[in-house]
Write an enzyme that holds these catalytic residues in place. Structure first.
Site, mmCIF file in Angstrom:
data_model
loop_
_atom_site.group_PDB
_atom_site.id
_atom_site.type_symbol
_atom_site.label_atom_id
_atom_site.label_comp_id
_atom_site.label_asym_id
_atom_site.label_seq_id
_atom_site.Cartn_x
_atom_site.Cartn_y
_atom_site.Cartn_z
ATOM 1 N N ASN A 1 0.987 11.219 7.685
ATOM 2 C CA ASN A 1 -0.249 10.950 8.403
ATOM 3 C C ASN A 1 -1.098 12.176 8.675
ATOM 4 O OD1 ASN A 1 -0.166 8.036 8.916
ATOM 5 N ND2 ASN A 1 1.799 8.585 9.827
ATOM 6 N N SER B 1 -6.539 12.009 0.178
ATOM 7 C CA SER B 1 -6.820 12.456 -1.189
ATOM 8 C C SER B 1 -7.750 11.466 -1.859
ATOM 9 C CB SER B 1 -5.527 12.589 -1.974
ATOM 10 O OG SER B 1 -4.842 11.357 -1.917
ATOM 11 N N LYS C 1 4.261 -7.001 3.933
ATOM 12 C CA LYS C 1 3.994 -5.594 3.648
ATOM 13 C C LYS C 1 3.684 -4.895 4.970
ATOM 14 C CE LYS C 1 0.704 -3.437 3.138
ATOM 15 N NZ LYS C 1 -0.134 -2.462 3.937
ATOM 16 N N GLU D 1 6.870 4.679 8.506
ATOM 17 C CA GLU D 1 6.547 5.967 7.904
ATOM 18 C C GLU D 1 7.494 7.059 8.381
ATOM 19 O OE1 GLU D 1 1.881 4.969 7.278
ATOM 20 O OE2 GLU D 1 2.544 5.960 9.100
ATOM 21 N N THR E 1 -2.613 -2.319 8.207
ATOM 22 C CA THR E 1 -2.151 -3.682 8.069
ATOM 23 C C THR E 1 -0.674 -3.952 7.884
ATOM 24 O OG1 THR E 1 -4.199 -4.178 6.977
ATOM 25 C CG2 THR E 1 -2.538 -5.870 6.915
ATOM 26 N N THR F 1 0.880 -1.177 0.000
ATOM 27 C CA THR F 1 0.000 0.000 0.000
ATOM 28 C C THR F 1 0.915 1.224 0.000
ATOM 29 O OG1 THR F 1 -0.248 -0.142 2.394
ATOM 30 C CG2 THR F 1 -1.982 -1.129 1.042
#
Lengths: 416, 416
Positions: B411, B416, B190, B288, B201, B164
């Site tokens: 975050n 969008s 992932k 992230e 996830t 993702t």
């Protein structure tokens, strides 16, 4: 007037001005610049209480508390009364071993000599850098000037002296009654994030002129912190120095009260709870990098305790906090946070509202809810997230702030 | 080749290239673009296993799991074997009520018809946006092409199809033995943050050609996740879809094994554990906004469990994570995090090392430690924080990444 250091960050957009403060009979305060870490601003605050003042305290649950917290617990255990409170900013005296304990002992001893009382009647707090030895000499040197400065009108200066990375001073006041006797409650607080950058500690000191036995005072404080100071979180981190102290000087000639459950205390309790909530919210408003105040309301939980756990999981979720910073009505992250709390929850009974608008009901999105209105409401500086678990009667409220670039700037910059 | 969307974030500075992958006997994989959310990249992955393949799984502890997790638990409870695994990216099918359950049931049914097996032999995962209905039609439409694409060499494509907000595909491979029989383990994963922006996830799928009964497989997986996938945290948030599945196709003619404690499995267990650790660390490396990989080692705890709680408190502390981002050797925040874990800790026995250099011993700073060397070591991309509680023999390792502006950017930006 006091000023923060020249490189001070801008005042929080959520700041509130200092309210009008006045004297509380039985307490005088003095603040001076001891030069512990800051230059050109007061960093040492002394409060002296009338003999017979009762004192109640709640302290950090952190297993590695600072030396002043250890001292306060001992002081409280050894006597129901207090004669003085000494607080310094700039150095938290945490993780400083025997030297830290010696600084505490000598500071309390010096105040006790000055006031001719037992050292155990002197309460202490320190807030600032962790792990650096707090030298006792600057404190001993500054004490006579602090004593000299004592005044019934020293509150605002005291509120400023205890600031570290706070961007504004914090105080609140209530006037109430016990029976027919007017009494006053006034308090100051500091805190900017649970832990500011190396600047540990959320501190609050509240004084009333009411006459209340120590056990009553302690019960009122213990109960009141649950819905105020224990209901706020900035970054889920628990300071090693958090301290809330409540002093009752007994100068108001209120009727005797022997139990916290006495109905005579109804108004007083309401005033105390509301004052503590105001102080606690001021700390959140000064949360590091905060641009929005977030109120998390959980209802329909199996118990109040369970509701509080769920509310905290939401309030501590970095994903929820960044979504609010981005003005994103991201209810999926709220669901995630409910689930991760580990508390009883049933996806198919769960409902979520953002700023009063229900976006999900019974486990699925509300078809045709007014997304534009919800999105627009996210631009407000105060955000309310409501979760109904649909299981029982338990409820709780918790406050936090958003997680922004400002937080990273403040905490990710190299110590200077 | 697959590519992420045009506005894709830059690849993590901690990324690792995809290792050389090869076939694992008994499994074929196919990936296609079903157009569920992304355009021009594969987003649906089908794996088909040889009859008799045993399957073990561990799933999110989140109380609000997605529909596919509920399905997998049911599938696993109803049969020890699996014939297929179907995974889509772009939509997590979480908090989607009855429609979500229907999508799951119809997807499994379609795969089962194609393979002539029971629907309960089809495992499912979905990853992506939470709270939006996952339409079943694009999946049903794309299934024939996925079936057509099945190949023993489909691993790399499969690793890309399940991404993702991941910035790089993740896979690992081990070759080992059971007795004298060579066996292979290969897995893909992932995850980018426990929960990427609306992209819930952490998923991992591991296949071996070993022949192992389901209970043995489950035990090996349960034990292995403790020190791998359960030992990583990016932001303390727990996805509603986390799933790790381990399949054994039985195509290797290894000697029979009836218990996970069988010494015949020693090498296999080591290989599996190490493969899972590698996959788990790849997820952290793609955390992230991550710029540094942080290993937190806790030793001297009262128990391994206690050590793990302390390590997690450190790894989840925003203040520790921002300090590392700022290359600040801020051991005071580590002490704070130890204390807030609530686990047994004694300030006066606590020691802290940063990148192998002890900066605090027995509750106080090490006089004259080489601060310049510690500071220089903070510039490395991999940071090791060690805490010795000095109480017992318990120890644990946990991995996380730093907390940076990148995390806020990802975050805190509007969906969008």
């Amino acid at each position: 007037m006091a000023s923060t250091s020249s490189g001070a960050p801008p005042v929080s957009p959520l700041a509130r001005p200092l309210p009008a403060l006045s004297a509380v009979r039985g307490v005088r305060l003095g603040a001076v610049a001891a030069g512990i870490r800051y230059r050109g601003r007061p960093d040492l605050m002394l409060a002296v209480f009338a003999p017979g003042t009762t004192a109640a305290g709640v302290y950090t649950k952190n297993r590695c508390p600072g030396a002043p917290v250890v001292w306060c617990r001992m002081a409280q255990a050894s006597s129901p009364t207090a004669r003085a409170l000494l607080v310094n900013s700039g150095n938290a005296n945490v993780f400083t071993g025997r030297k830290g304990e010696e600084t505490v002992r000598r500071s309390a001893g010096a105040v006790a000599s000055m006031l001719d009382c037992a050292p155990e009647n002197v309460f202490l707090s320190s807030t600032g850098v962790i792990g650096e030895v707090l030298p006792v000499q600057p404190i001993l040197d500054a004490l006579p000037a602090a004593h000299q400065a004592l005044s019934e009108d020293g509150w605002a200066q005291a509120a400023r002296a205890i600031m570290t990375t706070d961007t504004f001073p914090k105080a609140a006041r209530r006037e109430t009654r016990i029976g027919n006797t007017p009494v006053v409650l006034q308090g100051i607080a500091k805190g900017s994030g649970m832990v500011a950058p190396d600047m540990a500690t959320m501190l609050a000191y509240i004084v009333t002129d009411a006459r209340l036995p120590q056990p009553v005072l302690q019960t009122l404080l213990d109960e009141g912190v649950q819905t105020s100071f224990n209901a706020i979180t900035v970054d889920s981190d628990t300071s090693t120095s958090d301290t809330v102290l409540l002093f009752a000087t007994g100068r108001a000639d209120n009727p005797p009260v022997s139990s916290a459950a006495d109905p005579l205390l109804n108004d007083f309790r309401t005033a105390l709870d509301s004052l503590m909530e105001e102080l606690a919210l001021l700390v959140v408003r000064d949360g590091e990098g905060a641009t929005k105040l977030i109120e998390v309301c959980v209802e329909g939980a199996e118990s109040d305790h369970s509701a509080r756990q769920v509310a905290r999981a939401i309030a501590n979720s970095p994903l929820v906090k960044t979504a609010v910073a981005g003005e994103d009505a991201n209810w999926g992250r709220i669901v995630m946070a409910v689930g991760k709390s580990g508390e009883p929850a049933d996806r198919d009974r769960l409902s979520v509202a953002i700023n009063g608008i229900w976006v999900a009901r019974h486990g699925t999105v509300v078809e045709g809810y007014d997304a534009a209105q919800v999105d627009a409401s996210m631009k407000q500086p105060e955000i309310r997230l409501t979760v109904d678990l649909g299981l029982g009667q338990g409820k709780a409220r918790v406050w936090t702030c958003d997680l922004t670039h400002g937080y990273i700037d403040i905490n990710g910059s190299y110590r200077s």
